[in-house]
Design a protein around this motif. Structure first.
Motif, PDB file in Angstrom:
ATOM      1  N   ARG A 222      -0.077   0.095  -8.576  1.00 36.82           N
ATOM      2  CA  ARG A 222      -1.073   0.245  -9.641  1.00 36.82           C
ATOM      3  C   ARG A 222      -2.453   0.512  -9.058  1.00 36.82           C
ATOM      4  O   ARG A 222      -2.797   0.025  -7.999  1.00 36.82           O
ATOM      5  N   GLY A 223      -3.199   1.336  -9.793  1.00 33.07           N
ATOM      6  CA  GLY A 223      -4.568   1.610  -9.382  1.00 33.07           C
ATOM      7  C   GLY A 223      -4.671   2.574  -8.216  1.00 33.07           C
ATOM      8  O   GLY A 223      -5.745   2.758  -7.671  1.00 33.07           O
ATOM      9  N   ALA A 224      -3.562   3.178  -7.823  1.00 37.56           N
ATOM     10  CA  ALA A 224      -3.576   4.088  -6.679  1.00 37.56           C
ATOM     11  C   ALA A 224      -2.964   5.428  -7.086  1.00 37.56           C
ATOM     12  O   ALA A 224      -2.280   5.514  -8.104  1.00 37.56           O
ATOM     13  N   PRO A 225      -3.212   6.464  -6.290  1.00 33.07           N
ATOM     14  CA  PRO A 225      -2.605   7.758  -6.609  1.00 33.07           C
ATOM     15  C   PRO A 225      -1.084   7.666  -6.537  1.00 33.07           C
ATOM     16  O   PRO A 225      -0.552   7.010  -5.642  1.00 33.07           O
ATOM     17  N   ALA A 226      -0.404   8.306  -7.458  1.00 31.64           N
ATOM     18  CA  ALA A 226       1.049   8.167  -7.500  1.00 31.64           C
ATOM     19  C   ALA A 226       1.704   9.417  -8.057  1.00 31.64           C
ATOM     20  O   ALA A 226       1.069  10.225  -8.742  1.00 31.64           O
ATOM     21  N   MET A 227       2.997   9.526  -7.723  1.00 32.88           N
ATOM     22  CA  MET A 227       3.821  10.607  -8.259  1.00 32.88           C
ATOM     23  C   MET A 227       5.060   9.975  -8.866  1.00 32.88           C
ATOM     24  O   MET A 227       5.681   9.102  -8.265  1.00 32.88           O
ATOM     25  N   ILE A 228       5.396  10.426 -10.058  1.00 29.59           N
ATOM     26  CA  ILE A 228       6.554   9.873 -10.746  1.00 29.59           C
ATOM     27  C   ILE A 228       7.575  10.986 -10.930  1.00 29.59           C
ATOM     28  O   ILE A 228       7.230  12.076 -11.401  1.00 29.59           O
ATOM     29  N   ARG A 229       8.815  10.733 -10.542  1.00 28.13           N
ATOM     30  CA  ARG A 229       9.841  11.753 -10.733  1.00 28.13           C
ATOM     31  C   ARG A 229      11.184  11.087 -10.952  1.00 28.13           C
ATOM     32  O   ARG A 229      11.362   9.898 -10.700  1.00 28.13           O
ATOM     33  N   LEU A 230      12.109  11.889 -11.386  1.00 32.11           N
ATOM     34  CA  LEU A 230      13.443  11.404 -11.669  1.00 32.11           C
ATOM     35  C   LEU A 230      14.311  11.626 -10.436  1.00 32.11           C
ATOM     36  O   LEU A 230      14.365  12.723  -9.887  1.00 32.11           O
ATOM     37  N   ARG A 231      14.947  10.538  -9.989  1.00 31.24           N
ATOM     38  CA  ARG A 231      15.936  10.680  -8.911  1.00 31.24           C
ATOM     39  C   ARG A 231      17.278  10.271  -9.503  1.00 31.24           C
ATOM     40  O   ARG A 231      17.528   9.094  -9.694  1.00 31.24           O
ATOM     41  N   GLY A 232      18.072  11.270  -9.819  1.00 31.29           N
ATOM     42  CA  GLY A 232      19.305  10.980 -10.535  1.00 31.29           C
ATOM     43  C   GLY A 232      18.949  10.408 -11.899  1.00 31.29           C
ATOM     44  O   GLY A 232      18.234  11.045 -12.654  1.00 31.29           O
ATOM     45  N   ASP A 233      19.392   9.211 -12.169  1.00 31.47           N
ATOM     46  CA  ASP A 233      19.094   8.588 -13.456  1.00 31.47           C
ATOM     47  C   ASP A 233      17.958   7.591 -13.354  1.00 31.47           C
ATOM     48  O   ASP A 233      17.634   6.895 -14.306  1.00 31.47           O
ATOM     49  N   GLU A 234      17.371   7.518 -12.187  1.00 31.63           N
ATOM     50  CA  GLU A 234      16.419   6.457 -11.897  1.00 31.63           C
ATOM     51  C   GLU A 234      15.027   7.074 -11.828  1.00 31.63           C
ATOM     52  O   GLU A 234      14.822   8.096 -11.171  1.00 31.63           O
ATOM     53  N   LEU A 235      14.072   6.460 -12.510  1.00 30.38           N
ATOM     54  CA  LEU A 235      12.716   6.978 -12.458  1.00 30.38           C
ATOM     55  C   LEU A 235      12.023   6.379 -11.238  1.00 30.38           C
ATOM     56  O   LEU A 235      11.897   5.161 -11.128  1.00 30.38           O
ATOM     57  N   GLY A 236      11.612   7.225 -10.329  1.00 34.81           N
ATOM     58  CA  GLY A 236      11.002   6.743  -9.088  1.00 34.81           C
ATOM     59  C   GLY A 236       9.497   6.936  -9.103  1.00 34.81           C
ATOM     60  O   GLY A 236       9.000   7.925  -9.618  1.00 34.81           O
ATOM     61  N   ILE A 237       8.796   5.954  -8.564  1.00 36.61           N
ATOM     62  CA  ILE A 237       7.338   6.062  -8.468  1.00 36.61           C
ATOM     63  C   ILE A 237       6.956   5.949  -7.002  1.00 36.61           C
ATOM     64  O   ILE A 237       7.308   4.975  -6.340  1.00 36.61           O
ATOM     65  N   ASP A 238       6.266   6.947  -6.506  1.00 37.37           N
ATOM     66  CA  ASP A 238       5.847   6.944  -5.105  1.00 37.37           C
ATOM     67  C   ASP A 238       4.345   6.966  -5.013  1.00 37.37           C
ATOM     68  O   ASP A 238       3.685   7.677  -5.770  1.00 37.37           O
ATOM     69  N   ALA A 239       3.818   6.222  -4.064  1.00 38.80           N
ATOM     70  CA  ALA A 239       2.378   6.314  -3.799  1.00 38.80           C
ATOM     71  C   ALA A 239       2.115   7.662  -3.153  1.00 38.80           C
ATOM     72  O   ALA A 239       2.960   8.197  -2.447  1.00 38.80           O
ATOM     73  N   LEU A 240       0.958   8.188  -3.433  1.00 39.77           N
ATOM     74  CA  LEU A 240       0.598   9.478  -2.841  1.00 39.77           C
ATOM     75  C   LEU A 240      -0.381   9.260  -1.700  1.00 39.77           C
ATOM     76  O   LEU A 240      -1.242   8.395  -1.796  1.00 39.77           O
TER      77      LEU A 240
END
Lengths: 240, 268
Positions: A222-240
């Motif tokens: 939270r509060g940081a740059p991030a990218m959200i994408r779908l990996r298979g059926d799972e929603l993944g959130i990665d710090a940028l």
């Protein structure tokens, strides 16, 4: 309440998430299905009356127009209310008076590229990719209660997005500011859509209908740059 | 042609009417012909805050309905030259305000004044919508707490979409942030949102910060716009706010905690 006839809006179009019951068709034989369905309905008389249903053909079941019409008629006779079909072509669905849902989640993640599973024979990816629309650019803050939808393309916001605001795009969403509201990318079902933001404080993020609420977002992200994408059926959130 | 300024917030009880009265009085003191219009039909308060409740004969709704002319309804302030108020009706509700009626009254006021200050009711319904619809500038009044900030954010969205300027594609309504009831000591303890947080969330220009002060309550009870209580912190804060609105550069004086005697003794 409208202020006057000229400036007051007569309607609003809003995107909403709703829970619908899906009737997954595991047989191509309506007669067989109705026998089992009648037995189920008899267990709970009245419980299913008027229930909106989405019809979804199961694996290895292909539907044709005549079958779908028989099914819809039979279901209506039993007090159920089929409203849409998933994974069938528009001609077949509209012949039966149903809408088409393209991005129905659920057990179809076997991305082995099977075609011909659905009656349409249309590759899923093709139906899901957004059209090559120009990206929509928003330079003003998106305030609580406002909704921005980029139809057919990406949405780029170069300002903060407040709590209570909602961003939707058929493609990617970029927020060069703090994202506090909701962001829904790939709303027409594009599983490759992503959300990028400079500071992730979102209430909800979603890609192609798979969503995460703020309390399900790792506090460390939270509060940081991030990218959200779908990996298979799972929603993944990665710090940028 | 006057500038129309709406004082709005979304949330109730944050200090819209106090701000309208002080802002209007400040503009008039600076020599501008100013009228403050109470849009809170049914919950008339502005006349009390400005101490002219005994002189209300006709009101805004009477003028809209053609039962009185504007000059009969306008009340001249006895203390400040060039300040007038147009009171709301107490016996009616917001539906008594018509779009055409409000437009014609504001147009008439705009011809004879330099500033028309519209004191918006709380909410985002008809009364609040009409109060902001014709505005050129907006003072968005916010308290340092999350619900007030969110409601202000909602109102900012309406200002940028549901106003005449927005609908006609003109230059947008100029938005100014006014933070009231700010208590630096409670911000320090984490009980209130800080100025940085509020400005970051709302991302609009800060016009003024009015400290939490007993002077505001005392002035309302006495029916005196708090800006006229020149010795008080709130009065000075509003004076700064008006000066900034008129283009003067002034430092924000009330962002930090004033140390009491013990604070000074022990913390240096």
């Amino acid at each position: 309440m409208a202020v006057n006839q000229a400036s007051g809006a007569a309607f609003e179009l809003k995107g909403r998430m709703a829970t619908l019951t899906v009737l997954r068709l595991l047989t191509a034989d309506p007669g067989h299905l109705f026998i089992q369905l009648d037995a189920r309905l008899a267990q709970a008389p009245g419980f299913f009356d008027g229930m909106p249903l989405v019809l979804a053909p199961g694996q290895d079941v292909s539907l044709d127009a005549a079958m779908l019409e028989t099914l819809v008629a039979g279901l209506r006779d039993r007090g159920l209310l089929p409203v849409a079909a998933a994974d069938v072509s528009e001609d077949i669905a509209s012949a039966a008076g149903l809408g088409v849902l393209r991005n129905l989640g659920g057990p179809r993640s076997d991305a082995s590229g099977q075609t011909g599973r659905s009656g349409s024979g249309k590759p899923v990816a093709e139906a899901r990719a957004p059209e090559n629309g120009a990206a929509r650019l928003v330079t003003q803050p998106v305030r609580s209660g406002q909704q921005v939808y980029a139809r057919g393309g990406d949405l780029v916001v170069s300002a903060p997005v407040s709590a209570g605001a909602e961003l939707m795009a058929d493609g990617h969403i970029h927020v060069y500011g703090t994202l506090r509201g909701r962001a829904l990318a790939g709303v027409q079902g594009d599983v490759n859509a992503r959300i990028f933001c400079q500071s992730l404080e979102a209430e909800l993020v979603a890609v192609a209908g798979h969503y995460r609420l703020s309390e399900q977002i790792d506090a460390g992200l939270r509060g940081a740059p991030a990218m959200i994408r779908l990996r298979g059926d799972e929603l993944g959130i990665d710090a940028l | 042609m006057a500038r129309i300024v709406v004082v709005t917030s979304g949330k109730g009880g944050v200090g819209k009417t106090t701000t309208s009265a002080a802002f209007g009085a400040g503009l008039a003191r600076a020599g501008y012909r100013t009228v403050v219009v109470d849009f809170d039909v049914g919950l008339r308060n502005l006349d009390l805050i400005m101490g002219c409740e005994r002189r209300v004969v006709y009101d805004f709704v009477n003028v809209i309905n053609g039962e009185a002319n504007l000059n009969q309804a306008l009340i001249r302030d006895k203390r400040v030259e060039g300040l007038e108020i147009l009171p709301a009706s107490q016996t009616r509700d917001k539906d008594a305000l018509t779009f055409e009626g409000v437009e014609s009254v504001l147009n008439a006021l705009a011809e004879t004044h330099d500033y028309v200050v519209c004191d918006s009711p709380a909410g985002i319904e008809r009364g609040a919508h009409l109060a902001m619809y014709f505005a050129d500038d907006a003072l968005v009044v916010t308290n340092p707490e999350v619900s007030s900030v969110r409601d202000s954010d909602r109102v900012l969205g309406l200002l940028s979409s549901k106003t005449r300027r927005a609908e006609q594609g003109e230059e947008p309504v100029k938005e100014h942030l006014v933070v009231t009831r700010y208590a630096a000591s409670r911000v320090g303890k984490g009980e209130m949102l800080s100025m940085e947080d509020i400005c970051e969330i709302l991302s609009i220009d800060l016009l003024g910060v009015v400290p939490e002060s007993t002077a505001v309550l005392n002035a309302s009870n006495a029916g005196v716009p708090v800006i006229m209580e020149e010795k008080t912190d709130a009065g000075q804060a509003y004076d700064d706010l008006v000066a900034r609105y008129l283009g003067e550069e002034r430092e924000h004086r009330f962002l930090t905690e004033k140390k009491g005697l013990f604070g000074r003794l022990f913390k240096g």
